[in-house]
Design an enzyme around this catalytic site. Sequence first.
Site, PDB file in Angstrom:
ATOM      1  N   ILE A   1      -6.350  -6.741   1.351  1.00 54.26           N
ATOM      2  CA  ILE A   1      -5.654  -6.193   0.195  1.00 54.26           C
ATOM      3  C   ILE A   1      -4.582  -7.190  -0.265  1.00 54.26           C
ATOM      4  O   ILE A   1      -3.797  -7.695   0.553  1.00 54.26           O
ATOM      5  CB  ILE A   1      -4.979  -4.847   0.540  1.00 54.26           C
ATOM      6  CG1 ILE A   1      -6.007  -3.858   1.104  1.00 54.26           C
ATOM      7  CG2 ILE A   1      -4.289  -4.275  -0.699  1.00 54.26           C
ATOM      8  CD1 ILE A   1      -7.117  -3.484   0.146  1.00 54.26           C
TER       9      ILE A   1
ATOM     10  N   ASN B   1       1.671   4.649   7.274  1.00 54.60           N
ATOM     11  CA  ASN B   1       1.336   3.338   6.719  1.00 54.60           C
ATOM     12  C   ASN B   1       2.061   2.188   7.407  1.00 54.60           C
ATOM     13  O   ASN B   1       1.596   1.051   7.352  1.00 54.60           O
ATOM     14  CB  ASN B   1       1.668   3.330   5.219  1.00 54.60           C
ATOM     15  CG  ASN B   1       1.501   1.963   4.595  1.00 54.60           C
ATOM     16  OD1 ASN B   1       0.401   1.445   4.497  1.00 54.60           O
ATOM     17  ND2 ASN B   1       2.617   1.365   4.176  1.00 54.60           N
TER      18      ASN B   1
ATOM     19  N   TYR C   1      -2.909  -6.266  16.675  1.00 50.76           N
ATOM     20  CA  TYR C   1      -3.028  -5.479  15.444  1.00 50.76           C
ATOM     21  C   TYR C   1      -4.368  -4.751  15.397  1.00 50.76           C
ATOM     22  O   TYR C   1      -4.440  -3.561  15.077  1.00 50.76           O
ATOM     23  CB  TYR C   1      -2.875  -6.421  14.252  1.00 50.76           C
ATOM     24  CG  TYR C   1      -3.150  -5.819  12.897  1.00 50.76           C
ATOM     25  CD1 TYR C   1      -2.188  -5.067  12.232  1.00 50.76           C
ATOM     26  CD2 TYR C   1      -4.366  -6.048  12.251  1.00 50.76           C
ATOM     27  CE1 TYR C   1      -2.429  -4.550  10.967  1.00 50.76           C
ATOM     28  CE2 TYR C   1      -4.621  -5.538  10.989  1.00 50.76           C
ATOM     29  CZ  TYR C   1      -3.646  -4.790  10.355  1.00 50.76           C
ATOM     30  OH  TYR C   1      -3.898  -4.275   9.105  1.00 50.76           O
TER      31      TYR C   1
ATOM     32  N   ASP D   1      12.869   4.086  11.078  1.00 50.25           N
ATOM     33  CA  ASP D   1      12.276   3.158  12.045  1.00 50.25           C
ATOM     34  C   ASP D   1      11.257   3.936  12.874  1.00 50.25           C
ATOM     35  O   ASP D   1      11.629   4.751  13.717  1.00 50.25           O
ATOM     36  CB  ASP D   1      13.371   2.585  12.949  1.00 50.25           C
ATOM     37  CG  ASP D   1      12.838   1.610  13.986  1.00 50.25           C
ATOM     38  OD1 ASP D   1      11.617   1.348  13.987  1.00 50.25           O
ATOM     39  OD2 ASP D   1      13.651   1.117  14.793  1.00 50.25           O
TER      40      ASP D   1
ATOM     41  N   ARG E   1       3.495  13.699  15.501  1.00 49.86           N
ATOM     42  CA  ARG E   1       4.070  14.686  16.419  1.00 49.86           C
ATOM     43  C   ARG E   1       5.212  15.446  15.750  1.00 49.86           C
ATOM     44  O   ARG E   1       5.306  16.670  15.850  1.00 49.86           O
ATOM     45  CB  ARG E   1       4.573  13.982  17.674  1.00 49.86           C
ATOM     46  CG  ARG E   1       5.257  14.912  18.677  1.00 49.86           C
ATOM     47  CD  ARG E   1       5.689  14.148  19.926  1.00 49.86           C
ATOM     48  NE  ARG E   1       6.611  13.062  19.611  1.00 49.86           N
ATOM     49  CZ  ARG E   1       6.983  12.131  20.491  1.00 49.86           C
ATOM     50  NH1 ARG E   1       6.492  12.151  21.718  1.00 49.86           N
ATOM     51  NH2 ARG E   1       7.829  11.175  20.135  1.00 49.86           N
TER      52      ARG E   1
ATOM     53  N   LYS F   1      -5.072  -0.760  15.372  1.00 48.09           N
ATOM     54  CA  LYS F   1      -5.799  -0.092  14.296  1.00 48.09           C
ATOM     55  C   LYS F   1      -7.013   0.666  14.839  1.00 48.09           C
ATOM     56  O   LYS F   1      -7.336   1.760  14.355  1.00 48.09           O
ATOM     57  CB  LYS F   1      -6.226  -1.109  13.239  1.00 48.09           C
ATOM     58  CG  LYS F   1      -5.070  -1.702  12.436  1.00 48.09           C
ATOM     59  CD  LYS F   1      -4.359  -0.663  11.588  1.00 48.09           C
ATOM     60  CE  LYS F   1      -3.375  -1.293  10.619  1.00 48.09           C
ATOM     61  NZ  LYS F   1      -2.689  -0.309   9.762  1.00 48.09           N
TER      62      LYS F   1
ATOM     63  N   ILE G   1       0.828  -1.209   0.000  1.00 51.98           N
ATOM     64  CA  ILE G   1       0.000   0.000   0.000  1.00 51.98           C
ATOM     65  C   ILE G   1       0.860   1.255   0.000  1.00 51.98           C
ATOM     66  O   ILE G   1       0.576   2.218  -0.709  1.00 51.98           O
ATOM     67  CB  ILE G   1      -0.952  -0.016   1.206  1.00 51.98           C
ATOM     68  CG1 ILE G   1      -2.018  -1.106   1.032  1.00 51.98           C
ATOM     69  CG2 ILE G   1      -1.616   1.353   1.399  1.00 51.98           C
ATOM     70  CD1 ILE G   1      -2.872  -1.345   2.261  1.00 51.98           C
TER      71      ILE G   1
END
Length: 256
Positions: free
Chosen positions: A185, A86, A152, A59, A121, A156, A18
């Site tokens: 996806i 992402n 996960y 990172d 930030r 999210k 993505i």
Amino acid sequence: MRRFEGYGVLITGAGRGIGEATARRLAQEGARVLVTDLDEERAARAAGAIPGAVPYGCDVADRTSVDAAVAYAVERFGALDVLVNNAYSCALDAPLFEDEPDESWARDLDITLTGAFRCARAALPHLVASGRGAIVTIGSVNGEQDFGNHAYSAAKAGLAALTRTLSGHAARRGVRVNLVAPGTIHTDAWAGREERLERAAAHYPMGRVGTPDDVASAVAFLASADSAWITGVTLPVDGGLLTSNVGLRRALGAEV
């Protein structure tokens, strides 16, 4: 259509999938894109195939690395107009919840949720200064319904909440904050498991799983002036998954 002519964009986790598709889409519309990835070689390969893209190793679990990536984008492009969060981590669930280790839980939240916080930030003052700043975060339908993956999914869901709270804070400063929530996806993450994607497609009202380009198109909309009066929203890009239970409809005899 060149909606991002002169824009400076930073995308995390953009070495493939993505993120890479989004970098390509925004570059096609005129953006200069910093393709960041934990894997510097992967970032370089992706950026090398995208005109106007520059690679950078970043990172998101490290504040110093994030701050340096944002500073580099501003120096290289003269401004930062769009941040696309992402990067993510997704650990496999243990068979029993009580056997879930602290380490995998902490890693998924630190990279997926706290990583986006670190990037926002660092980027926000520059997005304010640009006068057209936008943050688009890649969430998931896992943050909306149960599709497994405890850590996960929690991360999210946290991104959706952060999108709402940050949008309220940033709106008066001229920055919009939105989230795209993809369904399944077809990316490299599914390599060797394509048969699962075929089975999953049958549960989508639109009859297929998504592509990275499907998500990239939604990101491009939310990052552009075409969505100038939209902020704080979660936009599902899911082939109708969240609106219809295809399996149950079939069980009840409905035509789907």
